[in-house]
Design a protein around this motif. Sequence first.
Motif, PDB file in Angstrom:
ATOM      1  N   PHE A 113      23.359  17.409   7.254  1.00 52.03           N
ATOM      2  CA  PHE A 113      23.874  16.969   8.867  1.00 52.03           C
ATOM      3  C   PHE A 113      23.092  17.759   9.824  1.00 52.03           C
ATOM      4  N   SER A 114      22.690  16.767  10.888  1.00 62.73           N
ATOM      5  CA  SER A 114      22.060  17.360  12.030  1.00 62.73           C
ATOM      6  C   SER A 114      22.822  17.104  13.277  1.00 62.73           C
ATOM      7  N   PHE A 115      23.063  18.118  14.280  1.00 65.10           N
ATOM      8  CA  PHE A 115      23.882  17.761  15.337  1.00 65.10           C
ATOM      9  C   PHE A 115      23.269  17.907  16.726  1.00 65.10           C
ATOM     10  N   ALA A 116      23.306  16.708  17.473  1.00 59.93           N
ATOM     11  CA  ALA A 116      22.513  16.731  19.041  1.00 59.93           C
ATOM     12  C   ALA A 116      23.000  17.530  20.032  1.00 59.93           C
ATOM     13  N   SER A 117      23.177  18.858  19.698  1.00 60.69           N
ATOM     14  CA  SER A 117      23.701  19.825  20.566  1.00 60.69           C
ATOM     15  C   SER A 117      22.957  19.904  21.845  1.00 60.69           C
ATOM     16  N   HIS A 118      21.660  19.468  21.949  1.00 61.31           N
ATOM     17  CA  HIS A 118      20.930  19.680  22.997  1.00 61.31           C
ATOM     18  C   HIS A 118      21.111  18.686  24.187  1.00 61.31           C
ATOM     19  N   PHE A 119      21.886  17.551  24.032  1.00 64.83           N
ATOM     20  CA  PHE A 119      22.560  17.095  25.144  1.00 64.83           C
ATOM     21  C   PHE A 119      24.127  16.726  24.990  1.00 64.83           C
ATOM     22  N   ALA A 120      24.740  16.959  23.946  1.00 66.57           N
ATOM     23  CA  ALA A 120      26.063  16.714  23.672  1.00 66.57           C
ATOM     24  C   ALA A 120      26.705  17.757  22.925  1.00 66.57           C
ATOM     25  N   PRO A 121      26.740  18.989  23.510  1.00 61.36           N
ATOM     26  CA  PRO A 121      27.126  20.106  22.517  1.00 61.36           C
ATOM     27  C   PRO A 121      28.760  20.304  22.521  1.00 61.36           C
ATOM     28  N   ASP A 122      29.465  19.497  23.360  1.00 60.48           N
ATOM     29  CA  ASP A 122      30.938  19.812  23.420  1.00 60.48           C
ATOM     30  C   ASP A 122      31.689  19.939  21.993  1.00 60.48           C
ATOM     31  N   HIS A 123      31.156  19.074  21.113  1.00 57.71           N
ATOM     32  CA  HIS A 123      31.983  19.119  19.623  1.00 57.71           C
ATOM     33  C   HIS A 123      31.115  19.662  18.609  1.00 57.71           C
ATOM     34  N   LEU A 124      30.258  20.383  19.157  1.00 58.50           N
ATOM     35  CA  LEU A 124      29.410  21.143  18.075  1.00 58.50           C
ATOM     36  C   LEU A 124      30.124  21.952  16.987  1.00 58.50           C
ATOM     37  N   HIS A 125      31.160  22.828  17.496  1.00 67.26           N
ATOM     38  CA  HIS A 125      31.735  23.582  16.476  1.00 67.26           C
ATOM     39  C   HIS A 125      32.883  22.910  15.556  1.00 67.26           C
ATOM     40  N   GLU A 126      33.404  21.917  16.284  1.00 65.56           N
ATOM     41  CA  GLU A 126      34.319  20.956  15.386  1.00 65.56           C
ATOM     42  C   GLU A 126      33.564  20.244  14.392  1.00 65.56           C
TER      43      GLU A 126
END
Length: 338
Positions: free
Chosen positions: A186-199
């Motif tokens: 799984f890869s998370f798009a935290s570079h522009f949408a970080p709000d739900h990273l930890h969740e």
Amino acid sequence: MRSRPPALSVLDLVPVSAGSGPGEAIRAACSAARTAERYGYRRYWLAEHHNSPALACSATTILMGAVAAATDTIRVGSGGIMLPNHAPLRVAEDLGTLAVMFPGRIDCGLGRAPGTDPRTAARLRRGSADLADFTRDVTELHDYLGPASGAPGETAVIGRGAGVELFVLGSSTGGARTAAELGLPFSFASHFAPDHLHEALAVYRENFNPEAPTAQVDEPWVSAAVNVMAAETTADARCQLLTLRQSFAGVLTGKRGPLVAPGDVAELHPILQSRVNHSLRVTACGTAAEVADQLIDWAGPLGLDEIITVTYAHDPVVRRISLALVGEEWGRRVDRGL
């Protein structure tokens, strides 16, 4: 916490700089990939976006072929292919062909977003992005790329069993659930949408199923993206980062245009500036040592297996310098255990 340091990789949206065109942007991507390969980055991923004069990444698999041909060892992939825009068989045929052309080097990151506006999505004959439908399509794609079973009526796909690695991309918990259910990285798009990273990472890890027929890894595997700009001085890096901030302001206002040089950046309204700062808060900027420190501080608590770096610069040379500085410094840190 991971016992091994996370690897560095690159996501490229193939942005077009003011005063140039898509041809130059694609050549700059190939040159940046060679730099990334030289300095030890693990993967070079290309995004999928449509109907944008500012981005030259609408034909993702064609770009993958160009980058793979321009390099020798770095893995090349999609970050990602927006699967509802395509028939899984069509994606499998493209990726399977790339896999036999460039053995052991092809990745496939898969997302649900349209990568464009609603009108263009309709013209792409976009299908359902419902989570259940997306999960079904990822499973179908996995089956096309897996080893041949010899079952009657099985579709012949070039590159079956050639080792294309699948990843699920996301900016919310939806993609995390699909990746967990299917036992995929799984890869998370935290570079522009970080709000739900930890969740999202928590949902993925708590629900990961290594026994799924589609499982590709034995335990949860996660990467996340971060904006990066490194230069010889902190002041220069901060100046070059203005290009990214101006570009993202255009995204938020629906007025996206080519990348502008730092000296041509317009002053943003305070409210817009606040929105930009919020969306881009996962950013590492400064000298190579400062960027490495920031990446360690951010990635360590997340337990990332890989860090996906995203670097915007009007001048392609500036991007290559940033990649080289960070890659070289990260290699030194890894050699001494960070």
